[in-house]
Design a protein around this motif. Structure first.
Motif, PDB file in Angstrom:
ATOM      1  N   VAL A 142       0.847  -1.202   0.000  1.00 42.65           N
ATOM      2  CA  VAL A 142       0.000   0.000   0.000  1.00 42.65           C
ATOM      3  C   VAL A 142       0.877   1.243   0.000  1.00 42.65           C
ATOM      4  N   PHE A 143       1.846   1.264   0.900  1.00 42.34           N
ATOM      5  CA  PHE A 143       2.762   2.398   0.999  1.00 42.34           C
ATOM      6  C   PHE A 143       3.475   2.648  -0.330  1.00 42.34           C
ATOM      7  N   SER A 144       3.907   1.591  -0.992  1.00 43.03           N
ATOM      8  CA  SER A 144       4.660   1.739  -2.238  1.00 43.03           C
ATOM      9  C   SER A 144       3.818   2.334  -3.351  1.00 43.03           C
ATOM     10  N   TRP A 145       2.562   1.889  -3.473  1.00 44.84           N
ATOM     11  CA  TRP A 145       1.704   2.472  -4.508  1.00 44.84           C
ATOM     12  C   TRP A 145       1.393   3.934  -4.197  1.00 44.84           C
ATOM     13  N   TRP A 146       1.205   4.260  -2.923  1.00 49.22           N
ATOM     14  CA  TRP A 146       0.987   5.653  -2.528  1.00 49.22           C
ATOM     15  C   TRP A 146       2.222   6.507  -2.855  1.00 49.22           C
ATOM     16  N   LYS A 147       3.401   6.006  -2.515  1.00 43.07           N
ATOM     17  CA  LYS A 147       4.638   6.734  -2.799  1.00 43.07           C
ATOM     18  C   LYS A 147       4.828   6.892  -4.308  1.00 43.07           C
ATOM     19  N   GLN A 148       4.529   5.835  -5.070  1.00 47.56           N
ATOM     20  CA  GLN A 148       4.637   5.913  -6.522  1.00 47.56           C
ATOM     21  C   GLN A 148       3.748   7.034  -7.057  1.00 47.56           C
ATOM     22  N   ALA A 149       2.541   7.125  -6.522  1.00 48.80           N
ATOM     23  CA  ALA A 149       1.625   8.181  -6.954  1.00 48.80           C
ATOM     24  C   ALA A 149       2.194   9.560  -6.646  1.00 48.80           C
ATOM     25  N   CYS A 150       2.808   9.710  -5.490  1.00 45.24           N
ATOM     26  CA  CYS A 150       3.397  11.004  -5.123  1.00 45.24           C
ATOM     27  C   CYS A 150       4.543  11.374  -6.059  1.00 45.24           C
ATOM     28  N   ILE A 151       5.364  10.398  -6.410  1.00 46.28           N
ATOM     29  CA  ILE A 151       6.492  10.667  -7.304  1.00 46.28           C
ATOM     30  C   ILE A 151       5.995  11.044  -8.694  1.00 46.28           C
ATOM     31  N   VAL A 152       5.001  10.331  -9.188  1.00 49.19           N
ATOM     32  CA  VAL A 152       4.459  10.649 -10.512  1.00 49.19           C
ATOM     33  C   VAL A 152       3.766  12.013 -10.484  1.00 49.19           C
ATOM     34  N   GLU A 153       3.145  12.360  -9.362  1.00 45.25           N
ATOM     35  CA  GLU A 153       2.555  13.697  -9.236  1.00 45.25           C
ATOM     36  C   GLU A 153       3.650  14.759  -9.353  1.00 45.25           C
ATOM     37  N   GLY A 154       4.848  14.464  -8.808  1.00 45.40           N
ATOM     38  CA  GLY A 154       5.968  15.383  -8.967  1.00 45.40           C
ATOM     39  C   GLY A 154       6.380  15.527 -10.424  1.00 45.40           C
ATOM     40  N   ALA A 155       6.360  14.413 -11.168  1.00 46.31           N
ATOM     41  CA  ALA A 155       6.657  14.478 -12.601  1.00 46.31           C
ATOM     42  C   ALA A 155       5.606  15.309 -13.336  1.00 46.31           C
ATOM     43  N   TYR A 156       4.354  15.170 -12.919  1.00 50.21           N
ATOM     44  CA  TYR A 156       3.271  15.967 -13.498  1.00 50.21           C
ATOM     45  C   TYR A 156       3.509  17.455 -13.251  1.00 50.21           C
ATOM     46  N   ALA A 157       3.909  17.795 -12.030  1.00 54.67           N
ATOM     47  CA  ALA A 157       4.193  19.196 -11.700  1.00 54.67           C
ATOM     48  C   ALA A 157       5.331  19.745 -12.553  1.00 54.67           C
ATOM     49  N   ARG A 158       6.373  18.945 -12.745  1.00 52.31           N
ATOM     50  CA  ARG A 158       7.513  19.396 -13.560  1.00 52.31           C
ATOM     51  C   ARG A 158       7.108  19.592 -15.012  1.00 52.31           C
ATOM     52  N   ARG A 159       6.271  18.686 -15.529  1.00 51.62           N
ATOM     53  CA  ARG A 159       5.816  18.825 -16.913  1.00 51.62           C
ATOM     54  C   ARG A 159       4.976  20.084 -17.087  1.00 51.62           C
ATOM     55  N   LEU A 160       4.112  20.362 -16.140  1.00 47.09           N
ATOM     56  CA  LEU A 160       3.298  21.582 -16.222  1.00 47.09           C
ATOM     57  C   LEU A 160       4.161  22.831 -16.179  1.00 47.09           C
ATOM     58  N   ALA A 161       5.308  22.713 -15.482  1.00 44.73           N
ATOM     59  CA  ALA A 161       6.211  23.862 -15.364  1.00 44.73           C
ATOM     60  C   ALA A 161       7.212  23.930 -16.507  1.00 44.73           C
ATOM     61  N   GLY A 162       7.163  22.940 -17.413  1.00 38.65           N
ATOM     62  CA  GLY A 162       8.014  22.989 -18.594  1.00 38.65           C
ATOM     63  C   GLY A 162       9.248  22.132 -18.547  1.00 38.65           C
ATOM     64  N   ALA A 163       9.519  21.456 -17.427  1.00 38.47           N
ATOM     65  CA  ALA A 163      10.680  20.564 -17.342  1.00 38.47           C
ATOM     66  C   ALA A 163      10.225  19.151 -17.679  1.00 38.47           C
ATOM     67  N   THR A 164      11.098  18.397 -18.353  1.00 38.09           N
ATOM     68  CA  THR A 164      10.727  17.046 -18.763  1.00 38.09           C
ATOM     69  C   THR A 164      11.634  15.982 -18.203  1.00 38.09           C
ATOM     70  N   GLY A 165      12.766  16.340 -17.589  1.00 42.50           N
ATOM     71  CA  GLY A 165      13.719  15.311 -17.179  1.00 42.50           C
ATOM     72  C   GLY A 165      14.151  14.535 -18.389  1.00 42.50           C
ATOM     73  N   GLY A 166      14.259  13.214 -18.252  1.00 41.77           N
ATOM     74  CA  GLY A 166      14.661  12.382 -19.374  1.00 41.77           C
ATOM     75  C   GLY A 166      13.519  11.956 -20.248  1.00 41.77           C
TER      76      GLY A 166
END
Length: 358
Positions: A305-329
């Motif tokens: 449960v914790f891992s899926w929740w953490k995964q969601a938080c990390i992907v939400e961070g990727a979403y925030a970066r994409r909205l701000a114009g950063a794409t990472g790799g």
């Protein structure tokens, strides 16, 4: 993601080399990397959604990997280049194979951020089912054994003996992680996520007692963050961005998110290699890890449960970066809001798994 990697041509992009400021980086490499001869070619390895990793080729054909944070918006506490460099340097020569660290640049003026250079490790990366072409069931079993054995080695290494005893606190790993990832999501402040908050509060109340001794927790250990030789044994572990001192059972549970069995309804990867019939099912991987580590895995349902929740938080961070114009790799194609949908599905899946657990 993916430091020190080898990749096929269709997984890389040349041309722009965003995040590399020439001629400053060329001059720095010439001065700090033994044997490096300008001019240099920079190939962005288009994998992952966070740090940028480049294959660097000099005039003589020598190759290295250069890793730096994403260009653009980043979240606090993320993308600590020196932490990655320190970890890999400390693990050199241990039972956990890593690329060789070559040089570190702490001068942001060179290319807008700190970066480091390491050896370029050539080999096989099991990213998807296509990357398993030509493998036999025996090969898959060797790869599985190697994946488990290296993680057990990581989880049982003496952190003080390798000079990493002060990397992080040694207690309340899950509590620290719950706070860190909720804080990062809330700092990004993209949208309300009531299910994220609800699960955070329930997991905080239901935290199990930590029974395994504190260990190095890689934070993103799986097949496609390793490089294998022709015998399908791991020769380098990659992507140390999330590594800390923590609970090895929680770290193992995270890894098992990526071991997808046929018939699974929720995937992290779009095309996981373990769907190939040559691979053992996840219960066998769990059995091997339990047998070789000696750890009590009775709290594994909580850590799922914790891992899926953490995964969601990390992907939400990727979403925030994409909205701000950063794409990472990541490539920037596709609908950015599909990332938000993935986050929602992960939280819903965690909520389902929490029934009878939290």
């Amino acid at each position: 993601m993916l430091p020190g990697v080898a990749e096929s041509a269709d997984n890389s992009t040349r041309s722009e080399a965003r995040g590399i400021a020439r001629p400053a980086v060329d001059e720095w490499l010439t001065a700090h990397v033994d044997g490096a001869t300008a001019p240099f070619d920079y190939t962005l390895i288009a994998a992952g959604g966070s740090n940028l990793t480049f294959r660097v080729t000099d005039a003589a054909g020598h190759q290295w990997a250069l890793r730096r944070p994403p260009d653009g918006h980043t979240l606090p506490t993320a993308h600590d280049m020196h932490r990655e460099y320190r970890l890999m340097s400390a693990l050199a020569g241990s039972a956990v194979p890593v690329p060789t660290c070559v040089a570190y640049c702490d001068d942001n003026s060179v290319t807008g951020a700190q970066f480091y250079v390491m050896s370029f490790v050539d080999g096989h990366i099991l990213r998807d089912r296509a990357s398993c072409a030509g493998m036999t069931a025996a090969d898959a079993d060797v790869a599985t054994d190697s994946l488990v054995d290296v993680q057990v080695a990581l989880h049982t290494i003496d952190v003080d003996a390798v000079g990493l005893g002060d990397l992080a606190k040694r207690d309340d790993y899950v509590g620290r992680q719950l706070k860190r990832w909720r804080d990062q999501v809330e700092r990004a402040n993209i949208r309300d996520l009531p299910l994220m908050v609800e699960l955070h509060e329930r997991m905080t109340r239901a935290k199990p007692r930590e029974v395994a001794p504190p260990a190095l927790a890689h934070g993103d250990y799986r097949f496609d963050n390793t490089i294998m030789n022709d015998d399908y044994k791991i020769i380098a572990v990659l992507d140390w961005e999330l590594c800390t001192i923590g609970n090895p059972v929680a770290d193992f549970a995270w890894s098992m998110l990526y071991w997808t069995d046929p018939g699974a309804t929720m995937f992290v990867l779009s095309d996981p290699p373990t769907l190939e019939p040559i691979f053992s099912r996840s219960d066998e991987v769990i059995r091997r890890y339990k047998e070789r580590s000696g750890f009590d895995l009775s709290d594994l349902p909580y850590y799922r449960v914790f891992s899926w929740w953490k995964q969601a938080c990390i992907v939400e961070g990727a979403y925030a970066r994409r909205l701000a114009g950063a794409t990472g790799g990541m490539t920037s194609s596709g609908n950015v809001h599909d990332i938000a949908t993935r986050v929602d599905r992960m939280l819903e899946h965690a909520h389902e798994l929490a029934r009878g657990v939290l």
